[in-house]
Design a protein around this motif. Structure first.
Motif, PDB file in Angstrom:
ATOM      1  N   GLN A  40      39.708  41.965  37.975  1.00 42.15           N
ATOM      2  CA  GLN A  40      37.744  42.942  37.429  1.00 42.15           C
ATOM      3  C   GLN A  40      38.766  43.695  38.620  1.00 42.15           C
ATOM      4  N   ARG A  43      41.541  46.412  36.676  1.00 37.70           N
ATOM      5  CA  ARG A  43      41.538  46.478  35.498  1.00 37.70           C
ATOM      6  C   ARG A  43      40.195  48.222  36.372  1.00 37.70           C
ATOM      7  N   ASN A  44      39.059  48.129  37.432  1.00 38.45           N
ATOM      8  CA  ASN A  44      37.692  48.765  38.046  1.00 38.45           C
ATOM      9  C   ASN A  44      38.776  49.365  38.893  1.00 38.45           C
ATOM     10  N   GLN A  48      39.495  53.965  37.992  1.00 40.77           N
ATOM     11  CA  GLN A  48      39.840  54.790  39.190  1.00 40.77           C
ATOM     12  C   GLN A  48      40.676  56.059  38.553  1.00 40.77           C
ATOM     13  N   LEU A  91      32.920  52.346  39.433  1.00 36.83           N
ATOM     14  CA  LEU A  91      33.577  51.635  39.017  1.00 36.83           C
ATOM     15  C   LEU A  91      33.757  50.357  40.938  1.00 36.83           C
ATOM     16  N   ARG A  94      31.855  48.083  41.247  1.00 37.11           N
ATOM     17  CA  ARG A  94      32.043  47.211  39.828  1.00 37.11           C
ATOM     18  C   ARG A  94      33.454  45.713  40.414  1.00 37.11           C
ATOM     19  N   ALA A  95      34.583  46.703  41.158  1.00 31.91           N
ATOM     20  CA  ALA A  95      35.882  46.387  41.270  1.00 31.91           C
ATOM     21  C   ALA A  95      35.397  44.956  42.951  1.00 31.91           C
TER      22      ALA A  95
END
Length: 168
Positions: A40, A43-44, A48, A91, A94-95
């Motif tokens: 995760q 991906r984030n 970005q 983002l 979420r990261a």
């Protein structure tokens, strides 16, 4: 009145660089797809980086709009700064937080990506440039060069890390 047409070459160069670097990012992500899709954080962080390159593309498009008023451009830059700043913040959250609400920190490259991505700097400089343009300051577009360079440099560093530093 400041002529925006003088900035056409800058817009072309910045937009072309951002488009080319976006391609590099897709290559980097596709080469490391197995590892990135499982994380995760990664991906984030990749998202970005894409947002940074996308910001430069939008700035180039805004500068290229024919017969646009200087202050209208300033308003557009302010709106872009708010949108990209909010998006990059989401983002980032979420990261750094997994779905269970705990901090992650599971991938060593993710923390390095966080360190080299100029998310806050880009948003603040873009906002400052937009405000200067709205008030009619001649230096407004000169300040706009800074978030463009920060986005491109940070994005290059992030894409390079995604391409070369992820181990399986």
């Amino acid at each position: 009145m400041i002529g925006l047409e003088k900035w056409a070459t800058f817009a072309q160069v910045a937009g072309g660089a951002a488009a080319g670097l976006t391609g590099l990012l897709f290559v980097a992500v596709s080469i490391q797809a197995d590892t990135i899709t499982k994380s995760q954080e990664l991906r984030n962080r990749a998202a970005q980086t894409l947002a940074l390159f996308g910001t430069v593309l939008v700035i180039a498009i805004l500068l290229s709009i024919p017969s646009q008023a200087y202050r209208v451009l300033g308003g557009e830059l302010i709106a872009l700064a708010v949108i990209i700043g909010g998006g990059l913040l989401v983002l980032d959250r979420r990261a750094t937080v997994d779905p269970n609400g705990r901090g992650t920190g599971t991938h060593a490259v993710a923390s390095t990506l966080d360190a080299v991505a100029p998310n806050t700097v880009t948003s603040i400089l873009l906002l400052a440039a937009g405000l200067l343009v709205v008030i009619g300051a001649p230096a407004g577009l000169d300040v706009l060069v800074l978030p463009v360079l920060a986005s491109l440099a940070g994005g290059v560093a992030s894409a390079w890390l995604l391409l070369t530093k992820i181990t399986k």
